[in-house]
Scaffold this motif. Sequence first.
Motif, short mmCIF file in Angstrom:
data_model
loop_
_atom_site.label_atom_id
_atom_site.label_comp_id
_atom_site.label_asym_id
_atom_site.label_seq_id
_atom_site.Cartn_x
_atom_site.Cartn_y
_atom_site.Cartn_z
N TYR A 145 36.40 45.59 41.25
CA TYR A 145 35.72 45.65 42.54
C TYR A 145 34.23 46.06 42.52
CZ TYR A 145 35.13 45.72 47.74
OH TYR A 145 34.54 45.38 48.94
N ARG A 146 34.13 47.53 41.72
CA ARG A 146 33.00 47.98 41.83
C ARG A 146 31.64 47.36 41.08
NH1 ARG A 146 33.09 53.77 43.62
NH2 ARG A 146 30.89 53.87 42.58
N ILE A 147 32.30 46.39 39.81
CA ILE A 147 31.61 45.69 39.08
C ILE A 147 31.07 44.47 39.83
CG2 ILE A 147 31.48 44.28 37.01
CD1 ILE A 147 33.19 46.26 35.55
N ARG A 310 24.23 48.73 50.36
CA ARG A 310 24.99 50.16 50.26
C ARG A 310 26.37 49.83 50.66
NH1 ARG A 310 20.77 52.47 53.28
NH2 ARG A 310 22.15 53.05 54.74
N PHE A 311 26.56 48.66 51.57
CA PHE A 311 27.79 48.61 52.16
C PHE A 311 28.67 47.76 51.36
CE2 PHE A 311 24.85 47.91 56.06
CZ PHE A 311 24.71 49.40 56.13
N ARG A 312 30.11 48.39 50.92
CA ARG A 312 30.83 47.97 50.13
C ARG A 312 32.26 47.83 50.66
NH1 ARG A 312 27.88 49.27 45.02
NH2 ARG A 312 25.74 49.48 45.67
N SER A 323 29.62 52.99 52.25
CA SER A 323 29.60 52.86 50.78
C SER A 323 30.54 53.44 50.00
CB SER A 323 28.01 53.78 50.77
OG SER A 323 28.38 55.02 50.88
N PHE A 324 30.44 53.18 48.82
CA PHE A 324 31.42 53.83 47.72
C PHE A 324 31.40 55.15 47.58
CE2 PHE A 324 31.34 49.76 44.96
CZ PHE A 324 32.62 49.48 45.57
#
Length: 352
Positions: A145-147, A310-312, A323-324
Motif C-alpha cells: 500500500y505504501r508503495i 500527504r493524504f494516504r 498521512s502515514f
Amino acid sequence: MTEPKHAQLRKTVAPFEKTNVKTSVRQMANTLIPLVLLWYAAYASLSVSYWLTLAICIVASGFVIRTFIIFHDCCHGSFFQSKKANDIVGTITGVLTLVPYLQWKNAHAIHHATSSNLDKRGVGDLWILTVEEYASASFISRLAYRIYRQPLVMFGLGPIYVFLIQYRFNRKGAKRKEKLNTYLTNALLVALYALLCWAIGWQAFAMVQGPIFFVSGLLGVWLFYVQHQFEDSYFEHDDEWSYVNAAVDGSSYYKLPKVLQWITGNIGFHHVHHLSPKVPNYYLEDAHNATPPLHKATTINIRESLASLRFRLWDEEAKKFVSFKAVKTRMRKAGKADEKKLSSARPSLQGK
C-alpha cells in the motif's frame, strides 16, 4: 442533508442535463484538430530542437486530456443524444487516449454508483485503506500500500501500467460486447501506431508520442486523484452512505485558471458531475453557478491541491484523510499507553 433537499438539489441541476449538438461538434473541432496539428508540429520540430519538441508535446498532452473529457461524456451518454453517436465518438476518442470505451464506461458507472462507499470499494477507483485497516494489515500489505501511494509510483509508473498494460486486457466478468470493444480498440491502436511508425520512423514516433502519452497520463491520474483525495472528504459505510452527499462532499471543486479549466473540459466542477453525470462538460459551470448549495462544496486551487499528496489513509473517527506519519505517531502513542497500563498492572499482579 435531508432527502427533500436531495431531491431539490437534483431537480435544480436537471435543466442542464441536455446536449447541444452544435456545441459538441464545435468542441470536437477545437480539440481534435489542434491535437493533430500539434502532433505534427512536434514531429516537424525534431529537426530544430528536441527541447522545442518537448514544449509542443506538453501543450499537445493538454489536448489529449480535453479529448478524454469528450470520451468521458460519451461514456455517460451526455455528449450526444444519439447512443450510436456516443458509442462511435467514444470508441474513436478511446483509441486516441488508449482507453477501451465499453470497459471504461462500465467500470466508471460503478465508480459513480459507489464513490465514497467504504463497503463497495475496488472498481473504477483508487486503492484506499482506512486507518484501522492499515493498522491491522500484514507487513506485506502495508508495504504494498505504501508503495502504491508513493507519488513517484502513482503518478510515474501508474499511468504507464494503467494505460499501456491494464487497459489492453478485459476485466474479469466482462460481457462479450465489452470484450469485443477492447479487442477493437487494441487493433485500431496497433494499426494507427504501425502506420505512424511506417510514415515517420519508430524513433521519431517514440520521441513525439512518448512525452505526450506520459504527460497526459500523469495529468489524467492527478485529476482523478485530487478530486476525491482532499482532507475533509466524505466516506461512509453502506448503511449511512448517501449518493448526493458523496457527490457534493466527496468530490471537490478544483478551481483552475480559465485556460486550464478549458483544457480540462470543466472537470474541476467534479461535484456537479458526480451529482448529475448527464450534464455535459460544457454546462457544468452553468449548473454550478445556478445552484447555490453546490457553492458549499470543498474548493481547492492548484497550490492547495498539492497538500493532497500527504493524504494516504482515511480516518473514520476524524472523518478526514491523514498521512502515514500521523498514523505512525498515533500507533506509537497507543503502544506506549498500552505498555504503561501493563506496567501499572504488574505490581498488583505480583502482590497476588
